[in-house]
Design a protein around this motif. Structure first.
Motif, PDB file in Angstrom:
ATOM      1  N   LEU A   5       0.848  -1.195   0.000  1.00  0.00           N
ATOM      2  CA  LEU A   5       0.000   0.000   0.000  1.00  0.00           C
ATOM      3  C   LEU A   5       0.878   1.237   0.000  1.00  0.00           C
ATOM      4  O   LEU A   5       1.906   1.278   0.690  1.00  0.00           O
ATOM      5  N   LYS A   6       0.460   2.262  -0.743  1.00  0.00           N
ATOM      6  CA  LYS A   6       1.210   3.511  -0.830  1.00  0.00           C
ATOM      7  C   LYS A   6       0.309   4.672  -0.449  1.00  0.00           C
ATOM      8  O   LYS A   6      -0.847   4.728  -0.881  1.00  0.00           O
ATOM      9  N   THR A   7       0.848   5.593   0.347  1.00  0.00           N
ATOM     10  CA  THR A   7       0.111   6.795   0.737  1.00  0.00           C
ATOM     11  C   THR A   7       1.015   7.999   0.546  1.00  0.00           C
ATOM     12  O   THR A   7       2.102   8.065   1.125  1.00  0.00           O
ATOM     13  N   THR A   8       0.570   8.946  -0.255  1.00  0.00           N
ATOM     14  CA  THR A   8       1.326  10.177  -0.470  1.00  0.00           C
ATOM     15  C   THR A   8       0.960  11.172   0.632  1.00  0.00           C
ATOM     16  O   THR A   8      -0.218  11.384   0.919  1.00  0.00           O
ATOM     17  N   VAL A   9       1.989  11.762   1.244  1.00  0.00           N
ATOM     18  CA  VAL A   9       1.787  12.738   2.316  1.00  0.00           C
ATOM     19  C   VAL A   9       2.591  14.002   2.001  1.00  0.00           C
ATOM     20  O   VAL A   9       3.444  13.999   1.119  1.00  0.00           O
ATOM     21  N   GLN A  93       6.122 -10.355   7.787  1.00  0.00           N
ATOM     22  CA  GLN A  93       7.178  -9.356   7.650  1.00  0.00           C
ATOM     23  C   GLN A  93       6.525  -8.083   7.120  1.00  0.00           C
ATOM     24  O   GLN A  93       5.755  -8.120   6.159  1.00  0.00           O
ATOM     25  N   HIS A  94       6.840  -6.952   7.769  1.00  0.00           N
ATOM     26  CA  HIS A  94       6.256  -5.668   7.385  1.00  0.00           C
ATOM     27  C   HIS A  94       7.392  -4.667   7.234  1.00  0.00           C
ATOM     28  O   HIS A  94       8.068  -4.339   8.202  1.00  0.00           O
ATOM     29  N   LYS A  95       7.572  -4.199   6.002  1.00  0.00           N
ATOM     30  CA  LYS A  95       8.572  -3.168   5.728  1.00  0.00           C
ATOM     31  C   LYS A  95       7.856  -1.825   5.710  1.00  0.00           C
ATOM     32  O   LYS A  95       6.930  -1.618   4.937  1.00  0.00           O
ATOM     33  N   HIS A  96       8.295  -0.932   6.591  1.00  0.00           N
ATOM     34  CA  HIS A  96       7.771   0.425   6.677  1.00  0.00           C
ATOM     35  C   HIS A  96       8.761   1.298   5.910  1.00  0.00           C
ATOM     36  O   HIS A  96       9.825   1.624   6.433  1.00  0.00           O
ATOM     37  N   HIS A 108       5.105   3.612   2.261  1.00  0.00           N
ATOM     38  CA  HIS A 108       4.820   2.288   1.709  1.00  0.00           C
ATOM     39  C   HIS A 108       4.669   1.305   2.864  1.00  0.00           C
ATOM     40  O   HIS A 108       5.579   1.204   3.702  1.00  0.00           O
ATOM     41  N   ASP A 109       3.569   0.632   2.933  1.00  0.00           N
ATOM     42  CA  ASP A 109       3.403  -0.507   3.833  1.00  0.00           C
ATOM     43  C   ASP A 109       3.536  -1.742   2.959  1.00  0.00           C
ATOM     44  O   ASP A 109       2.647  -2.036   2.149  1.00  0.00           O
ATOM     45  N   ILE A 110       4.661  -2.443   3.098  1.00  0.00           N
ATOM     46  CA  ILE A 110       4.933  -3.623   2.286  1.00  0.00           C
ATOM     47  C   ILE A 110       4.886  -4.833   3.217  1.00  0.00           C
ATOM     48  O   ILE A 110       5.756  -5.004   4.068  1.00  0.00           O
ATOM     49  N   ILE A 111       3.843  -5.622   3.055  1.00  0.00           N
ATOM     50  CA  ILE A 111       3.577  -6.713   3.989  1.00  0.00           C
ATOM     51  C   ILE A 111       3.659  -8.040   3.246  1.00  0.00           C
ATOM     52  O   ILE A 111       3.030  -8.212   2.198  1.00  0.00           O
ATOM     53  N   LEU A 129      -6.010  -6.005   3.406  1.00  0.00           N
ATOM     54  CA  LEU A 129      -6.147  -4.768   2.640  1.00  0.00           C
ATOM     55  C   LEU A 129      -7.013  -3.760   3.395  1.00  0.00           C
ATOM     56  O   LEU A 129      -6.660  -2.581   3.494  1.00  0.00           O
ATOM     57  N   ALA A 130      -8.100  -4.218   3.963  1.00  0.00           N
ATOM     58  CA  ALA A 130      -8.983  -3.326   4.725  1.00  0.00           C
ATOM     59  C   ALA A 130      -8.294  -2.817   5.988  1.00  0.00           C
ATOM     60  O   ALA A 130      -8.322  -1.617   6.286  1.00  0.00           O
ATOM     61  N   ALA A 131      -7.657  -3.713   6.736  1.00  0.00           N
ATOM     62  CA  ALA A 131      -7.013  -3.324   7.995  1.00  0.00           C
ATOM     63  C   ALA A 131      -5.904  -2.308   7.761  1.00  0.00           C
ATOM     64  O   ALA A 131      -5.806  -1.309   8.485  1.00  0.00           O
TER      65      ALA A 131
END
Length: 146
Positions: A5-9, A93-96, A108-111, A129-131
């Protein structure tokens, strides 16, 4: 199974990355299952984050260890790996990752997760995806232009 998931801030990537602390962790918690934070060391290698997932019927412990952290000229990240994960998960594994994007950043939330059964991994995908999709408005609010 991979979820990215990607979020632009609107804030620069270093400011965003350094804001990944206990306060932000609490804001990012989903409404269900409820999370009871038992331990939060930080985001440096060797640090531990431990929560209790409270479903209302039963509680599950989730313990992750930070295994990696790096800051470069255009990106910064840390990785948490599940040491004790709730069923049906076996691996987590979760890469922040926070990357520079103009004057702002992309979070980027790469899970990567696995139950050991491909069909079950696929069935869990919409819930994951929802969480994690619920994080987007939180990120946008926390990291709006100052």
């Amino acid at each position: 199974m991979l979820l990215h998931l990607k979020t632009t801030v609107q804030q620069d990537f270093r400011s965003v990355f350094h804001a990944f602390d206990e306060q932000l962790f609490r804001k990012l918690a989903p409404p269900y299952p409820r999370l009871k934070l038992l331990r939060f060391d930080g985001s440096a290698p060797g640090d531990v984050v431990e929560v209790e997932l409270q479903t209302g019927i039963r509680s599950f412990r989730w313990t992750s260890r930070i295994t990696e952290r790096e800051i470069t000229d255009r990106a910064a990240w840390f990785v948490d790996e599940g040491q004790e994960v709730p069923p049906p998960l076996r691996n987590w594994q979760h890469k922040h990752l926070v990357t520079q994007h103009g004057s702002g950043a992309i979070i980027h939330d790469i899970i990567e997760y696995s139950t050991g059964y491909k069909a079950l991994d696929v069935m869990l995908y919409p819930f994951m995806l929802a969480a994690f999709g619920m994080r987007k408005p939180v990120y946008k609010k926390v990291f709006r232009q100052v």
